[in-house]
Design a protein around this motif. Structure first.
Motif, mmCIF file in Angstrom:
data_model
loop_
_atom_site.group_PDB
_atom_site.id
_atom_site.type_symbol
_atom_site.label_atom_id
_atom_site.label_comp_id
_atom_site.label_asym_id
_atom_site.label_seq_id
_atom_site.Cartn_x
_atom_site.Cartn_y
_atom_site.Cartn_z
ATOM 1 N N GLN A 1 0.950 -1.208 -0.119
ATOM 2 C CA GLN A 1 -0.017 0.029 0.041
ATOM 3 C C GLN A 1 0.926 1.568 -0.169
ATOM 4 O O GLN A 1 0.398 2.195 -0.965
ATOM 5 C CB GLN A 1 -0.690 0.126 1.240
ATOM 6 N N ILE A 2 2.011 1.159 0.799
ATOM 7 C CA ILE A 2 2.603 2.339 0.950
ATOM 8 C C ILE A 2 3.594 2.505 -0.272
ATOM 9 O O ILE A 2 3.649 3.727 -0.911
ATOM 10 C CB ILE A 2 3.784 2.187 1.900
ATOM 11 N N ALA A 3 3.955 1.537 -1.151
ATOM 12 C CA ALA A 3 4.566 1.442 -2.397
ATOM 13 C C ALA A 3 3.672 2.124 -3.555
ATOM 14 O O ALA A 3 3.999 2.885 -4.252
ATOM 15 C CB ALA A 3 5.159 0.205 -2.585
ATOM 16 N N ALA A 4 2.493 1.523 -3.118
ATOM 17 C CA ALA A 4 1.589 2.222 -4.380
ATOM 18 C C ALA A 4 1.346 3.608 -4.293
ATOM 19 O O ALA A 4 1.399 4.635 -5.231
ATOM 20 C CB ALA A 4 0.310 1.438 -4.239
ATOM 21 N N GLU A 5 1.355 4.063 -2.954
ATOM 22 C CA GLU A 5 0.844 5.541 -2.687
ATOM 23 C C GLU A 5 2.485 6.406 -3.138
ATOM 24 O O GLU A 5 2.140 7.449 -3.794
ATOM 25 C CB GLU A 5 0.751 5.826 -1.148
ATOM 26 N N ALA A 6 3.474 5.577 -2.930
ATOM 27 C CA ALA A 6 4.627 6.418 -3.338
ATOM 28 C C ALA A 6 4.650 6.696 -4.716
ATOM 29 O O ALA A 6 4.866 7.690 -5.318
ATOM 30 C CB ALA A 6 6.014 5.786 -2.909
ATOM 31 N N ASN A 7 4.326 5.603 -5.438
ATOM 32 C CA ASN A 7 4.119 5.446 -6.794
ATOM 33 C C ASN A 7 3.363 6.703 -7.328
ATOM 34 O O ASN A 7 3.533 7.251 -8.322
ATOM 35 C CB ASN A 7 4.006 4.304 -7.623
ATOM 36 N N ALA A 8 2.323 6.838 -6.814
ATOM 37 C CA ALA A 8 1.257 7.724 -7.096
ATOM 38 C C ALA A 8 1.984 9.139 -7.087
ATOM 39 O O ALA A 8 1.746 10.155 -8.005
ATOM 40 C CB ALA A 8 -0.084 7.705 -6.340
ATOM 41 N N MET A 9 2.592 9.444 -6.183
ATOM 42 C CA MET A 9 3.151 10.664 -5.924
ATOM 43 C C MET A 9 4.415 10.945 -7.024
ATOM 44 O O MET A 9 4.902 12.097 -6.939
ATOM 45 C CB MET A 9 3.679 10.713 -4.464
ATOM 46 N N LEU A 10 5.016 9.933 -7.346
ATOM 47 C CA LEU A 10 6.042 9.960 -8.303
ATOM 48 C C LEU A 10 5.785 9.962 -9.817
ATOM 49 O O LEU A 10 6.247 9.832 -10.528
ATOM 50 C CB LEU A 10 7.042 8.672 -8.083
ATOM 51 N N LYS A 11 4.289 9.996 -9.965
ATOM 52 C CA LYS A 11 3.622 9.813 -11.150
ATOM 53 C C LYS A 11 4.654 10.676 -12.284
ATOM 54 O O LYS A 11 4.673 10.022 -13.358
ATOM 55 C CB LYS A 11 2.467 10.266 -11.174
ATOM 56 N N TYR A 12 4.789 12.051 -12.002
ATOM 57 C CA TYR A 12 5.476 12.665 -13.085
ATOM 58 C C TYR A 12 7.344 12.822 -12.910
ATOM 59 O O TYR A 12 7.780 13.533 -13.403
ATOM 60 C CB TYR A 12 4.986 14.137 -13.065
ATOM 61 N N HIS A 13 7.624 11.835 -11.897
ATOM 62 C CA HIS A 13 9.042 12.007 -11.723
ATOM 63 C C HIS A 13 9.674 10.720 -12.467
ATOM 64 O O HIS A 13 9.229 9.465 -12.245
ATOM 65 C CB HIS A 13 9.612 11.946 -10.158
ATOM 66 N N ASP A 14 10.389 11.104 -13.549
ATOM 67 C CA ASP A 14 10.986 9.694 -14.152
ATOM 68 C C ASP A 14 12.038 9.164 -13.428
ATOM 69 O O ASP A 14 12.973 10.111 -12.919
ATOM 70 C CB ASP A 14 11.489 10.174 -15.586
ATOM 71 N N GLY A 15 12.447 7.969 -13.509
ATOM 72 C CA GLY A 15 13.757 7.378 -12.997
ATOM 73 C C GLY A 15 13.721 7.166 -11.677
ATOM 74 O O GLY A 15 14.835 7.155 -11.110
ATOM 75 N N ILE A 16 12.657 7.308 -10.806
ATOM 76 C CA ILE A 16 12.866 6.998 -9.510
ATOM 77 C C ILE A 16 12.037 5.703 -9.207
ATOM 78 O O ILE A 16 10.829 5.589 -9.525
ATOM 79 C CB ILE A 16 12.424 8.373 -8.588
ATOM 80 N N GLY A 17 12.815 4.827 -8.616
ATOM 81 C CA GLY A 17 11.928 3.540 -8.564
ATOM 82 C C GLY A 17 11.750 3.138 -7.016
ATOM 83 O O GLY A 17 12.327 3.596 -6.173
ATOM 84 N N VAL A 18 10.460 2.504 -6.905
ATOM 85 C CA VAL A 18 10.088 2.000 -5.544
ATOM 86 C C VAL A 18 10.041 0.365 -5.623
ATOM 87 O O VAL A 18 9.358 -0.051 -6.559
ATOM 88 C CB VAL A 18 9.014 2.499 -5.238
ATOM 89 N N LEU A 19 10.534 -0.247 -4.496
ATOM 90 C CA LEU A 19 10.658 -1.517 -4.608
ATOM 91 C C LEU A 19 10.187 -2.196 -3.261
ATOM 92 O O LEU A 19 10.591 -1.485 -2.303
ATOM 93 C CB LEU A 19 11.892 -2.151 -4.915
#
Ligand SMILES: Nc1ncnc2c1ncn2[C@@H]1O[C@H](COP(=O)(O)OP(=O)(O)OP(=O)(O)O)[C@@H](O)[C@H]1O
Length: 813
Positions: free
Chosen positions: A435-453
């Motif tokens: 859930q946290i990773a999904a929220e982080a990805n939503a916030m990174l929507k417009y930032h390319d090249g930052i990966g969440v694992l």
């Protein structure tokens, strides 16, 4: 080059344990701290050395630039300053400190041009038009090129050589670098600096503010003369600036800001309509400092970037209109509606514009109170422990500063050999990690090249390793067990973690609890000490506050948005408890569910049971009784858990029967009722389970169902607004249906439930029951679930539980 091998041997000689290791293994150490092998260790040190070298270089550049500014300003200030040399051929100013001179002079050596990057200043040659300007005193408005640093440096080296050869360089040379000085027309920057210039003029005995800022003092000028280029080149430039000013005509010069005392004709300058006047002002401003004024980069970007973001603006307007409409139907009571939200918006708090854009796209415009309270502290890089009620947006409160930290780290010039993990988020359960990773990805929507694992148990270890090797991930969300597996497996994760900037413990009190503490401590041992640590939870008992020192720096912030002495649960959850005989619990749960479904057509209910096996039994029973139920507990395979979690998140009209795996952090929207069957493990568990409803300031309902002997637990909750419900009337039809359904359930499930029940209550120290009573109660439970006699225990298990010789316990032969 950095002598990494030398260091390594020094390190080895200082480490007694490693020395022993060498002797045993023969061919040198196989292991270094953090589970690194010698090559990883070596690479790590080389990387650190490079970073250090880069930092030093950056500092030197700043000294150099400060010196340039200082020279330009003192020249502009004229010759009357007592610290300035009255002889125009002796060039001012400035530093008496040998080491500063040496640092600045480093840029005069051969190849020094290569020390400058594009970021440090333009390396492009000036256009003809620009070159023509200074020489002929033409209209300066069109000139806004940057200083050609490469040219400045090489020219000045020539100057220095000529000087050494006895030439009077200043008089004879065609020094073109001065033409590149930025006489730009950015009038808006001119005011503050012009004011500083005024101050300088008025108080002639004080030295230039900026020189002091950077550690330069304007005395001991002679000491400095002889540092060939800096004085000559710089002053040569400045002389041309001064000449230019004189040639602009005395009227314009009088108008300049720093001659304000002598003239009242400021208006022309302020108005900005007169290009001539404005340019003259700019010459005495930052513009004259060219690329050496570092403030320029700090002032420009944010608003500029946001300026034309129409989709965002449209979104914002829509949001505002939507709110107004809502409030109109709510009697205009905005406070009531938005009680978890603060007045502050995300675009007002210094976040990256792209993050703000993503937040708006996700429907986040205003911050919640906890976000407002924590963001500035976290963005400053301070350690913090944060307490805020369930469902108030703590995840975003720690994700946003974490993302900013990644952006800052990735934008620095350092290019590490091993891609670092900048942010590590630890949380207690797999579903929460996703859930946290999904929220982080939503916030990174417009930032390319930052990966969440996500690194969590129940998935293939090899898959994690493959992903870690194939792609760089800057943010890791992990459960402690799996993360530790990776660290101990020497898969290279420790090396990636060496660059860690931010550590976050979500549900911190739970992670520092006995169940997780050992793992968390081992993980901490592998992380760099120089990091920011953030701890978040809805409950932070006193003892956890003390243990938190394990993770936090001594100077950390404690942010408590709940308020001392205030109710720790959300105000809009209606809490009640119900005491009924244990044997009726299944019927009561069925009754409560039926009643709620009738009242709330869009129902979404979570039923918490004490253990996984009891959960399984409750689920099977309710399913037999034709209720729309799902089950979720730690005994289920991960794929199944993920599927059910996603289904429940998106569904309505569904009942989730679960154990404490769903108690913390899980954000299932619009849960209408939470039922807790039996005593929760402690007060904190009660609060977190209850908090699955009434999130984001919405309404919710919570019912705690206790057996009469469990009533003691209410003492733990006496400061919470729980209302007593009477025992509902259970009709004979429900009784019959329950018994029939129970009889259809496999006895292995029931036996498992009995063992789990006994284990759970036996582990609660505060239960206040002797073992004999406890076994009696367990045997009553056994009867209530339709078992003929209590299932037996392995001797070893009974011994471990301290139940071996307790009457009523049957030992397996
Ligand atoms: N600024 C915001 N504007 C609108 N919604 C928000 C905002 N911040 C968070 N939310 C929403 O609030 C809900 C709760 O957020 P979150 O899960 O982070 O709460 P929490 O405080 O971490 O809860 P818990 O204590 O249960 O872990 C989520 O649905 C999230 O999307």
């Amino acid at each position: 080059m950095y002598p990494s091998l030398l260091r390594r041997s020094k390190y080895l000689s200082e480490q007694p344990r490693t020395r022993i290791f060498i002797r045993l293994m023969g061919g040198g150490p196989r292991n270094f701290p953090g589970g690194l092998n010698q090559w990883q260790w070596k690479r790590l040190h080389e990387k650190k050395a490079k970073e250090k070298e880069q930092r030093l270089l950056d500092q030197e550049k700043q000294f150099f630039q400060a010196r340039m500014r200082s020279q330009i300003r003192s020249s502009l200030a004229g010759q009357s300053h007592p610290n300035l040399n009255p002889d125009p051929n002796k060039y001012n100013p400035v530093s008496p400190k040998e080491y500063l001179k040496a640092l600045a002079d480093r840029f005069m050596k051969d190849g020094a041009e290569d020390l400058w990057s594009e970021n440090d200043g333009s390396l492009k040659p000036p256009s003809d038009e620009q070159t023509a300007f200074v020489g002929t005193n033409q209209q300066p408005g069109s000139i806004n090129s940057l200083v050609d640093l490469r040219k400045l440096i090489s020219e000045s080296r020539k100057v220095s050589q000529n000087r050494n050869n006895g030439f009077n360089y200043v008089k004879s040379r065609d020094y073109s670098a001065h033409r590149d000085l930025d006489f730009g027309s950015r009038g808006d920057f001119a005011k503050p600096l012009a004011r500083r210039q005024t101050k300088f003029r008025r108080n002639e005995s004080s030295s230039s503010g900026d020189c002091e800022d950077h550690g330069f003092v304007n005395d001991n000028v002679e000491n400095f003369v002889g540092n060939s280029w800096d004085e000559r080149g710089g002053v040569s430039n400045l002389r041309n600036v001064s000449d230019f000013m004189k040639n602009r005509g005395s009227e314009t010069v009088k108008q300049s800001r720093f001659r304000r005392n002598e003239s009242d004709d400021d208006d022309d300058l302020e108005g900005g309509g007169d290009r001539r006047g404005r340019s003259a002002k700019d010459i005495g401003s930052r513009a004259a400092l060219g690329e050496y004024d570092m403030k320029k980069t700090r002032r420009v970007p944010l608003k500029e970037l946001e300026k034309n973001d129409f989709p965002n603006e449209v979104e914002l307007i829509r949001y505002e209109l939507g709110r107004k409409k809502k409030f109109a139907g709510n009697g205009g009571n905005m406070e009531e509606e938005d009680s978890i939200l603060s007045e502050k918006r995300f675009d007002e708090c210094g976040l990256s514009p792209l993050t703000v854009k993503a937040l708006i796209a996700a429907g986040y415009v205003q911050m919640t109170r906890v976000q407002e309270a924590t963001l500035s502290v976290c963005l400053e890089g301070k350690d913090a422990i944060v307490k805020a009620k369930t469902g108030t947006g703590k995840s975003a409160a720690f994700l946003l500063p974490a993302i900013e930290a990644v952006l800052k780290a990735t934008s620095s010039n350092d290019k590490p050999q091993v891609p670092p993990i900048y942010v590590l988020i630890l949380c207690p359960t797999r579903e929460l990690a996703s859930q946290i990773a999904a929220e982080a990805n939503a916030m990174l929507k417009y930032h390319d090249g930052i990966g969440v694992l996500t690194l969590v148990g129940g998935t293939r270890f090899k898959d994690d390793q493959r992903r870690l090797e194939s792609d760089p991930y800057q943010i890791i969300v992990a459960t402690p067990g799996r993360l530790l597996d990776h660290i101990e497996n020497k898969g290279g994760l420790s090396v990636h973690l060496m660059g860690l900037k931010v550590l976050i413990l979500d549900e911190a009190d739970h992670l520092l609890d006995l169940g997780f503490r050992k793992d968390v401590e081992k993980i901490l041992d592998c992380l760099p000490r120089q990091r920011q640590s953030l701890l978040f939870s809805a409950t932070i008992p006193k003892e956890v506050r003390r243990i938190s020192q394990l993770v936090l720096k001594r100077e950390h912030a404690f942010i408590n948005t709940v308020g001392v002495g205030c109710v720790e649960t959300p105000a809009k959850i209606k809490q009640s408890f119900l005491v009924s005989p244990q044997k009726l619990h299944f019927q009561v749960v069925h009754h409560l569910l039926k009643e709620h479904i009738q009242q709330a057509p869009d129902y979404k209910v979570i039923v918490f049971c004490t253990t996984g096996m009891v959960t399984s039994l409750m689920y099977q029973l309710l399913r037999e009784m034709k209720m729309n139920v799902r089950e979720m507990h730690s005994r289920k395979p991960q794929l199944y858990r993920t599927r059910i979690s996603n289904e429940f998140r998106e569904s309505k009209c569904l009942i989730l029967v679960t154990s404490d795996v769903s108690a913390r952090g899980m954000n299932y929207p619009d849960v209408t009722l939470v039922i807790q069957v039996g005593i929760p493990y402690d007060r904190e568990h009660y609060i977190h389970r209850l908090g699955r409803t009434g999130r984001e300031g919405k309404d919710g309902k919570g019912i705690l169902l206790l057996a009469p002997w469990e009533e003691y637990f209410l003492n733990e909750l006496k400061d919470l607004p729980l209302e007593k419900f009477p025992i509902p009337h259970i009709d004979s039809e429900t009784n019959f249906m329950t018994e029939e359904s129970m009889s259809k359930i496999d006895s292995s499930v029931k036996e498992g439930a009995y063992h789990a029940w006994l284990g759970y209550y036996n582990s609660i120290r505060e239960i206040g029951r002797d073992k004999t009573t406890l076994v009696e109660l367990a045997n009553q439970f056994s009867t209530s679930i339709g078992l003929q006699k209590p299932p037996s225990l392995f001797r070893k298990t009974a011994l471990k539980m301290g139940l071996k010789d307790i009457p009523g316990i049957r030992i397996r032969r």
